[in-house]
Scaffold this motif. Structure first.
Motif, mmCIF file in Angstrom:
data_model
loop_
_atom_site.group_PDB
_atom_site.id
_atom_site.type_symbol
_atom_site.label_atom_id
_atom_site.label_comp_id
_atom_site.label_asym_id
_atom_site.label_seq_id
_atom_site.Cartn_x
_atom_site.Cartn_y
_atom_site.Cartn_z
ATOM 1 N N GLU A 52 6.474 9.208 28.517
ATOM 2 C CA GLU A 52 5.638 8.010 28.673
ATOM 3 C C GLU A 52 5.278 7.413 27.312
ATOM 4 O O GLU A 52 5.254 6.191 27.157
ATOM 5 N N THR A 53 5.012 8.260 26.331
ATOM 6 C CA THR A 53 4.723 7.785 24.974
ATOM 7 C C THR A 53 5.944 7.076 24.397
ATOM 8 O O THR A 53 5.834 5.992 23.815
ATOM 9 N N LYS A 54 7.120 7.680 24.579
ATOM 10 C CA LYS A 54 8.361 7.083 24.080
ATOM 11 C C LYS A 54 8.641 5.764 24.788
ATOM 12 O O LYS A 54 9.069 4.781 24.172
ATOM 13 N N GLN A 55 8.365 5.711 26.075
ATOM 14 C CA GLN A 55 8.568 4.488 26.840
ATOM 15 C C GLN A 55 7.684 3.366 26.310
ATOM 16 O O GLN A 55 8.149 2.242 26.095
ATOM 17 N N ALA A 56 6.423 3.657 26.077
ATOM 18 C CA ALA A 56 5.504 2.640 25.551
ATOM 19 C C ALA A 56 5.959 2.144 24.180
ATOM 20 O O ALA A 56 5.912 0.940 23.894
ATOM 21 N N GLU A 57 6.404 3.077 23.343
ATOM 22 C CA GLU A 57 6.886 2.719 22.010
ATOM 23 C C GLU A 57 8.117 1.800 22.094
ATOM 24 O O GLU A 57 8.200 0.785 21.400
ATOM 25 N N LEU A 58 9.051 2.156 22.967
ATOM 26 C CA LEU A 58 10.270 1.358 23.105
ATOM 27 C C LEU A 58 9.991 -0.023 23.689
ATOM 28 O O LEU A 58 10.583 -1.011 23.259
ATOM 29 N N VAL A 59 9.103 -0.095 24.652
ATOM 30 C CA VAL A 59 8.743 -1.399 25.232
ATOM 31 C C VAL A 59 8.159 -2.295 24.150
ATOM 32 O O VAL A 59 8.498 -3.481 24.055
ATOM 33 N N HIS A 60 7.313 -1.733 23.299
ATOM 34 C CA HIS A 60 6.718 -2.510 22.206
ATOM 35 C C HIS A 60 7.793 -2.983 21.228
ATOM 36 O O HIS A 60 7.801 -4.143 20.816
ATOM 37 N N VAL A 61 8.705 -2.096 20.868
ATOM 38 C CA VAL A 61 9.770 -2.446 19.920
ATOM 39 C C VAL A 61 10.690 -3.515 20.501
ATOM 40 O O VAL A 61 11.085 -4.456 19.802
ATOM 41 N N LEU A 62 11.015 -3.397 21.783
ATOM 42 C CA LEU A 62 11.958 -4.326 22.397
ATOM 43 C C LEU A 62 11.374 -5.718 22.603
ATOM 44 O O LEU A 62 12.119 -6.685 22.742
ATOM 45 N N ARG A 63 10.070 -5.820 22.594
ATOM 46 C CA ARG A 63 9.452 -7.144 22.720
ATOM 47 C C ARG A 63 9.620 -7.977 21.459
ATOM 48 O O ARG A 63 9.599 -9.194 21.505
ATOM 49 N N ASN A 64 9.789 -7.308 20.326
ATOM 50 C CA ASN A 64 9.948 -8.010 19.052
ATOM 51 C C ASN A 64 11.425 -8.324 18.846
ATOM 52 O O ASN A 64 12.207 -7.467 18.477
ATOM 53 N N ARG A 65 11.779 -9.572 19.070
ATOM 54 C CA ARG A 65 13.171 -9.994 18.930
ATOM 55 C C ARG A 65 13.348 -10.997 17.803
ATOM 56 O O ARG A 65 14.307 -11.753 17.776
ATOM 57 N N ASP A 66 12.456 -10.949 16.851
ATOM 58 C CA ASP A 66 12.538 -11.875 15.726
ATOM 59 C C ASP A 66 13.820 -11.701 14.927
ATOM 60 O O ASP A 66 14.347 -12.653 14.366
ATOM 61 N N GLY A 67 14.319 -10.489 14.880
ATOM 62 C CA GLY A 67 15.500 -10.195 14.082
ATOM 63 C C GLY A 67 16.778 -10.836 14.586
ATOM 64 O O GLY A 67 17.755 -10.923 13.850
ATOM 65 N N ILE A 68 16.783 -11.311 15.849
ATOM 66 C CA ILE A 68 18.006 -11.895 16.382
ATOM 67 C C ILE A 68 17.980 -13.424 16.361
ATOM 68 O O ILE A 68 18.909 -14.064 16.838
ATOM 69 N N ALA A 69 16.931 -13.993 15.776
ATOM 70 C CA ALA A 69 16.859 -15.451 15.663
ATOM 71 C C ALA A 69 17.964 -15.950 14.742
ATOM 72 O O ALA A 69 18.268 -15.347 13.720
ATOM 73 N N ILE A 70 18.570 -17.050 15.132
ATOM 74 C CA ILE A 70 19.636 -17.636 14.326
ATOM 75 C C ILE A 70 19.003 -18.537 13.274
ATOM 76 O O ILE A 70 18.296 -19.489 13.604
ATOM 77 N N GLU A 71 19.261 -18.179 12.035
ATOM 78 C CA GLU A 71 18.707 -18.951 10.922
ATOM 79 C C GLU A 71 19.826 -19.714 10.233
ATOM 80 O O GLU A 71 20.880 -19.168 9.951
ATOM 81 N N LYS A 72 19.583 -20.985 9.980
ATOM 82 C CA LYS A 72 20.551 -21.810 9.271
ATOM 83 C C LYS A 72 20.115 -21.939 7.825
ATOM 84 O O LYS A 72 18.932 -22.000 7.515
ATOM 85 N N CYS A 73 21.099 -21.959 6.966
ATOM 86 C CA CYS A 73 20.829 -22.047 5.537
ATOM 87 C C CYS A 73 21.970 -22.827 4.894
ATOM 88 O O CYS A 73 23.123 -22.678 5.290
ATOM 89 N N PRO A 74 21.664 -23.658 3.920
ATOM 90 C CA PRO A 74 22.732 -24.424 3.272
ATOM 91 C C PRO A 74 23.700 -23.544 2.475
ATOM 92 O O PRO A 74 24.854 -23.904 2.272
ATOM 93 N N ASP A 75 23.250 -22.388 2.048
ATOM 94 C CA ASP A 75 24.088 -21.488 1.267
ATOM 95 C C ASP A 75 24.889 -20.591 2.210
ATOM 96 O O ASP A 75 24.326 -19.875 3.037
ATOM 97 N N SER A 76 26.208 -20.608 2.079
ATOM 98 C CA SER A 76 27.057 -19.840 2.991
ATOM 99 C C SER A 76 26.872 -18.336 2.819
ATOM 100 O O SER A 76 26.986 -17.579 3.788
ATOM 101 N N LEU A 77 26.579 -17.877 1.613
ATOM 102 C CA LEU A 77 26.331 -16.446 1.408
ATOM 103 C C LEU A 77 25.070 -15.991 2.131
ATOM 104 O O LEU A 77 25.037 -14.904 2.720
ATOM 105 N N ASP A 78 24.038 -16.816 2.083
ATOM 106 C CA ASP A 78 22.814 -16.483 2.814
ATOM 107 C C ASP A 78 23.075 -16.482 4.314
ATOM 108 O O ASP A 78 22.536 -15.646 5.047
ATOM 109 N N GLU A 79 23.900 -17.401 4.777
ATOM 110 C CA GLU A 79 24.201 -17.469 6.194
ATOM 111 C C GLU A 79 24.947 -16.209 6.655
ATOM 112 O O GLU A 79 24.686 -15.663 7.726
ATOM 113 N N VAL A 80 25.855 -15.729 5.821
ATOM 114 C CA VAL A 80 26.571 -14.483 6.130
ATOM 115 C C VAL A 80 25.597 -13.309 6.159
ATOM 116 O O VAL A 80 25.661 -12.446 7.041
ATOM 117 N N ARG A 81 24.684 -13.289 5.204
ATOM 118 C CA ARG A 81 23.685 -12.217 5.158
ATOM 119 C C ARG A 81 22.807 -12.251 6.409
ATOM 120 O O ARG A 81 22.539 -11.217 7.026
#
Length: 127
Positions: free
Chosen positions: A14-43
């Protein structure tokens, strides 16, 4: 398995489940970011890919944890889903969400590399 052992595993899961639910709610890392620099876009694309893989891994783990909690409720926790043998206490202590004994898990892991469709099919070919 005693009631106190089951309660211990249930609490851990149950502790692990609560931890995973909290982690999975944060999806900021998959946001698509546009940047004029192609190297930054690859990164950014590489970072996004890593975040997606992490979310996928955590989602699978959450499903396994929920399935283990269901098995506790059903009374089948600690029994291998494939061979119906008891899962060793050491294995359960290390991986409480496991559904397979160590032998069946090793066979299932090998099947991923050998292209075998199901665990039953692999067990038949191994015999």
């Amino acid at each position: 398995m005693t009631k106190s052992e089951l309660n211990k595993y249930k609490s851990v899961l149950e502790t692990k489940q609560a931890e995973l639910v909290h982690v999975l709610r944060n999806r900021d890392g998959i946001a698509i970011e546009k940047c004029p620099d192609s190297l930054d876009e690859v990164r950014y694309a590489t970072e996004r890919e890593l975040a997606i893989r992490s979310l996928d891994r955590d989602s699978v783990l959450l499903r396994n944890v929920r399935a283990a909690l269901d098995r506790i409720e059903e009374g089948s926790f600690g029994v291998c889903l494939h061979c119906d043998e008891d899962i060793s206490p050491k294995r359960l202590a290390a991986v409480p969400s496991t559904a397979f004994c160590i032998v069946c898990q090793e066979i299932a892991d090998r099947s991923q590399y050998e292209g075998v469709e199901t665990l039953d099919e692999l067990l038949i070919t191994a015999a």
